[in-house]
Design an enzyme around this catalytic site. Structure first.
Site, PDB file in Angstrom:
ATOM      1  N   ALA A  88       0.822  -1.217   0.000  1.00  0.00           N
ATOM      2  CA  ALA A  88       0.000   0.000   0.000  1.00  0.00           C
ATOM      3  C   ALA A  88       0.858   1.270   0.000  1.00  0.00           C
ATOM      4  O   ALA A  88       0.411   2.322  -0.437  1.00  0.00           O
ATOM      5  CB  ALA A  88      -0.950   0.010   1.197  1.00  0.00           C
ATOM      6  N   GLY A  89       2.079   1.175   0.528  1.00  0.00           N
ATOM      7  CA  GLY A  89       2.975   2.337   0.552  1.00  0.00           C
ATOM      8  C   GLY A  89       3.408   2.770   1.941  1.00  0.00           C
ATOM      9  O   GLY A  89       3.931   3.868   2.111  1.00  0.00           O
ATOM     10  N   LYS A  90       3.217   1.921   2.938  1.00  0.00           N
ATOM     11  CA  LYS A  90       3.561   2.271   4.323  1.00  0.00           C
ATOM     12  C   LYS A  90       5.039   2.615   4.469  1.00  0.00           C
ATOM     13  O   LYS A  90       5.388   3.661   5.028  1.00  0.00           O
ATOM     14  CB  LYS A  90       3.201   1.115   5.275  1.00  0.00           C
ATOM     15  CG  LYS A  90       1.736   0.796   5.340  1.00  0.00           C
ATOM     16  CD  LYS A  90       1.454  -0.401   6.228  1.00  0.00           C
ATOM     17  CE  LYS A  90       2.148  -1.672   5.832  1.00  0.00           C
ATOM     18  NZ  LYS A  90       1.790  -2.197   4.496  1.00  0.00           N
ATOM     19  N   SER A 138      -0.446  -4.687  10.498  1.00  0.00           N
ATOM     20  CA  SER A 138      -1.353  -4.672  11.653  1.00  0.00           C
ATOM     21  C   SER A 138      -2.812  -4.824  11.211  1.00  0.00           C
ATOM     22  O   SER A 138      -3.585  -3.876  11.279  1.00  0.00           O
ATOM     23  CB  SER A 138      -1.141  -3.438  12.533  1.00  0.00           C
ATOM     24  OG  SER A 138      -0.900  -2.270  11.805  1.00  0.00           O
TER      25      SER A 138
END
Length: 185
Positions: free
Chosen positions: A18-20, A88
């Site tokens: 997602a790009g974390k 998470s």
């Protein structure tokens, strides 16, 4: 006289790809210009060092997040800005950690599953779809998106800079960091 830095945990949650980590790395660089004490807790790095031996069952994933949360809490209460980048996947454990840490900004790094799969440089989604990886978040294990995150970054619709600006604005509005003065040229 120096101003004491206020600690906060910035918890980036979202699907793999997602790009974390991308946002966390860019945010770290931006924050280094404003703050003296910053630590990054990346989910992949933590799994290799702090939580080695834990699997991917729900109890093991919860324990992984609890341990990351414990370290984040220690750092936060000592005036450190902590950037946590971890899938998470479960709401209940994220809420548990948020209550323990207190000074925590939840950032939902949101991108559709198809976009995350297209960004998958490690080939994890492909392996999960082929049945080689079991309990893979988003494929055969759920991801429970935050219902009311403090910040939502839509990485399929906005640039990294736009995502970082949203997070910085939240940190400024909550008093964790000071707004940088814009210098006239």
């Amino acid at each position: 006289m120096t101003v004491k830095q206020r600690g906060v945990t910035i918890w980036l949650t979202g699907l793999s790809g997602a790009g974390k980590t991308t946002i966390s790395n860019a945010l770290e660089q931006e924050l280094r210009d404003r703050c003296s004490k910053i630590e990054v807790l990346d989910g992949d790095v933590v799994r290799e060092n702090l939580t080695k031996g834990l699997g991917f069952s729900k109890p093991d994933r919860d324990e992984n997040i609890r341990r990351i949360g414990f370290v984040a809490n220690l750092l936060t209460r000592n005036g450190v800005i902590v950037l946590v980048s971890a899938i998470s996947p479960y709401r209940d454990i994220r809420q548990e950690v948020k209550q323990k840490v207190g000074d925590l900004i939840e950032v939902y790094v949101n991108a559709p599953l198809a976009v995350c799969e297209s960004r998958d440089v490690k080939g994890l989604y492909k392996r999960a779809r082929a049945g080689e990886i079991k309990s893979f978040t988003g494929i055969d294990d759920p991801y429970e998106a935050p219902i009311n995150p403090d910040v939502e970054c839509r990485t399929d619709l906005e640039t990294v800079e736009e995502s970082i600006s949203k997070i910085l604005a939240k940190l400024e509005s909550c008093g964790y960091i000071h707004k940088l003065a814009v210098l006239a040229r």
